[in-house]
Each structure stands twice: as structure tokens, then as C-alpha cells.
Design a protein around this motif. Sequence first.
Motif, mmCIF file in Angstrom:
data_model
loop_
_atom_site.group_PDB
_atom_site.id
_atom_site.type_symbol
_atom_site.label_atom_id
_atom_site.label_comp_id
_atom_site.label_asym_id
_atom_site.label_seq_id
_atom_site.Cartn_x
_atom_site.Cartn_y
_atom_site.Cartn_z
ATOM 1 N N ILE A 55 27.366 17.937 28.305
ATOM 2 C CA ILE A 55 28.438 16.939 28.323
ATOM 3 C C ILE A 55 27.980 15.766 27.461
ATOM 4 C CG2 ILE A 55 29.899 15.447 29.749
ATOM 5 C CD1 ILE A 55 29.212 17.267 32.132
ATOM 6 N N TYR A 59 27.877 12.260 28.880
ATOM 7 C CA TYR A 59 27.167 12.030 30.137
ATOM 8 C C TYR A 59 25.929 11.168 29.902
ATOM 9 C CZ TYR A 59 25.003 12.948 34.679
ATOM 10 O OH TYR A 59 24.442 12.810 35.925
ATOM 11 N N THR A 110 27.563 15.684 37.808
ATOM 12 C CA THR A 110 28.377 16.330 36.771
ATOM 13 C C THR A 110 29.631 16.976 37.347
ATOM 14 O OG1 THR A 110 27.069 18.364 36.920
ATOM 15 C CG2 THR A 110 26.423 16.776 35.220
ATOM 16 N N TRP A 148 33.070 15.517 36.725
ATOM 17 C CA TRP A 148 33.588 15.493 35.363
ATOM 18 C C TRP A 148 34.630 16.594 35.112
ATOM 19 C CZ3 TRP A 148 31.774 12.528 30.973
ATOM 20 C CH2 TRP A 148 30.820 11.547 31.298
ATOM 21 N N TYR A 182 38.128 15.668 33.666
ATOM 22 C CA TYR A 182 37.989 15.172 32.290
ATOM 23 C C TYR A 182 37.718 16.316 31.320
ATOM 24 C CZ TYR A 182 35.921 12.807 28.242
ATOM 25 O OH TYR A 182 35.635 12.390 26.971
ATOM 26 N N PRO A 241 34.750 8.913 31.355
ATOM 27 C CA PRO A 241 33.307 8.715 31.175
ATOM 28 C C PRO A 241 32.771 7.363 31.620
ATOM 29 C CG PRO A 241 34.167 9.944 29.331
ATOM 30 C CD PRO A 241 35.350 9.557 30.170
ATOM 31 N N LEU A 243 32.663 7.385 35.398
ATOM 32 C CA LEU A 243 31.735 8.404 35.878
ATOM 33 C C LEU A 243 30.281 8.027 35.620
ATOM 34 C CD1 LEU A 243 33.806 11.445 34.632
ATOM 35 C CD2 LEU A 243 33.266 10.989 37.032
#
Length: 249
Positions: free
Chosen positions: A68, A71, A86, A89, A92, A173, A176
Motif C-alpha cells: 500500500i 501506508y 491495514t 484500508w 479505500y 489515507p 488511516l
Amino acid sequence: VWHELENWRNNLKYTSTLPIFIGYEEREHEAYEVCKFSLEYQNQCRKETGTWAWDDYPDIIQLRSTEIKEYKRDHGEPQSTDFTFTRFWCPYLCDFEGFSLFVDCDFLFLAHPIEILKHIDTRKAVSVVQHPEYLPKGDIKMDGIAQHRSKRKNWASLILFNNEHPSNKILEPDYLNNHLPGLDFHHLAWLDDSEIGSIPMEWNCLDQYYHMENPKAIHYTEGGPWFGGEYYHTRYAQEWIKYKFKMNS
């Protein structure tokens, strides 16, 4: 606000390509392979009996933080696996379209996960097995990893995301990567409780805690036979060993 969303509903138009994300952890590679195989095996069984299945294999994605590109979460928080954060996510990564399923790698599927869809309310943002509160058996779990306690312990180990739900749009993002505390994610705190749907307990049967005659999916939350030793002798260890044998035969 939930009263503004009460008539909103995803129409399941993407279920024919339901992506399944399996959280990947290097030290549990064998667990990942057997989990993945069990999903493929259930799909093949449905094809052979003429019931609905994907044309080939399910769309299974190995979920790794290194894959990712956005990330960047690193706040020194306890993370027992690479997929501690993770998993959140998934909407997304699906461009907020359709539905997606996340599952820890230490699962074994004994039924086709498409069956979960018949249990869900499509107005909900996520659907999970809502385990009752319980205390873990000890302070250490799989392979010497510290055991963490949580008011919603294991709720996030299997999540059916309604990617299109408006309340999931926050899972971008920046949020997150930077929202603190990270435990809020596992408590599903970005949602109102009314937006959390329920999946039957049989889809997240905790080995060493639950004793079900016909579980649909077993979760080796304390550790499984791939670690050897005592894990060969738990209630559902032989089910995992059988699937490993099928995979290698």
C-alpha cells in the motif's frame, strides 16, 4: 447522522467479484496459504455441486503494508501483526465501490463466504461477528506475541465492509495514517453503533474458546498448528491439518 442515512442502501451489485483481503504476516505464511486454499476449495465445491460460485477463483488479495504505497502509519503502537491497521484500508483500496471482505490469515473456511451476504443488512457500514466480551486465556498468544485486551476483542478479525456507505468515506489515507488512538479502529469508533451489522457467530468460531458442532469459519486466534507443539491438540486443530493435507496432495 444515521437518521439521514436510514433509506440509504447498497444494492450488492458487485458481489460477483467480491474481493477478499487476507491479512499477511511473514511468520504465519503457512497459515495464509491454508486460509487462501480453504477459500478456493469452498469455491470449487460449489461449482461442482452447481451452486453459485465465482467462475474461477475468488478475488483474493494478499494484504501487506508494503503493497500500500500510501501506508505510513508508525506511531509506536502495539502491532501484533502487519495487518493490525491495514485491514481498515479495504474500502479505500476498492475505490469505495461494492463490498469487500477482510479476514485475518489465521482463519480456515469450511463454507463459502458468499453465504455471509444473506445475513447482512445492506444499510450497515460494516458487518462483523459481535463476540461477547471475554478475557484472553493468558498474556501471551501465538509465537510469544503479547496478548491485548479490548472491549470488542476479535470483532475486526473478519469484517464485511460496505465500501460505498457514506460513513466509510472517512477511511482515506490521511485519517488511516494519523488518527489516534489506533485502538479506535478496532473498536469501529468511526461509526455509530447503529451502523455496525451482525454476522452469525459460526463465521468466526474462536478455537480454544467456542465449541460449535458446525462452524463455517474457524479462527485460530491464540495460534494454530503451524506453530507446532500444544497447537496440534486444540479442538479444531485437526480441521486445519486436514486442509493442509488437501492443499499439498
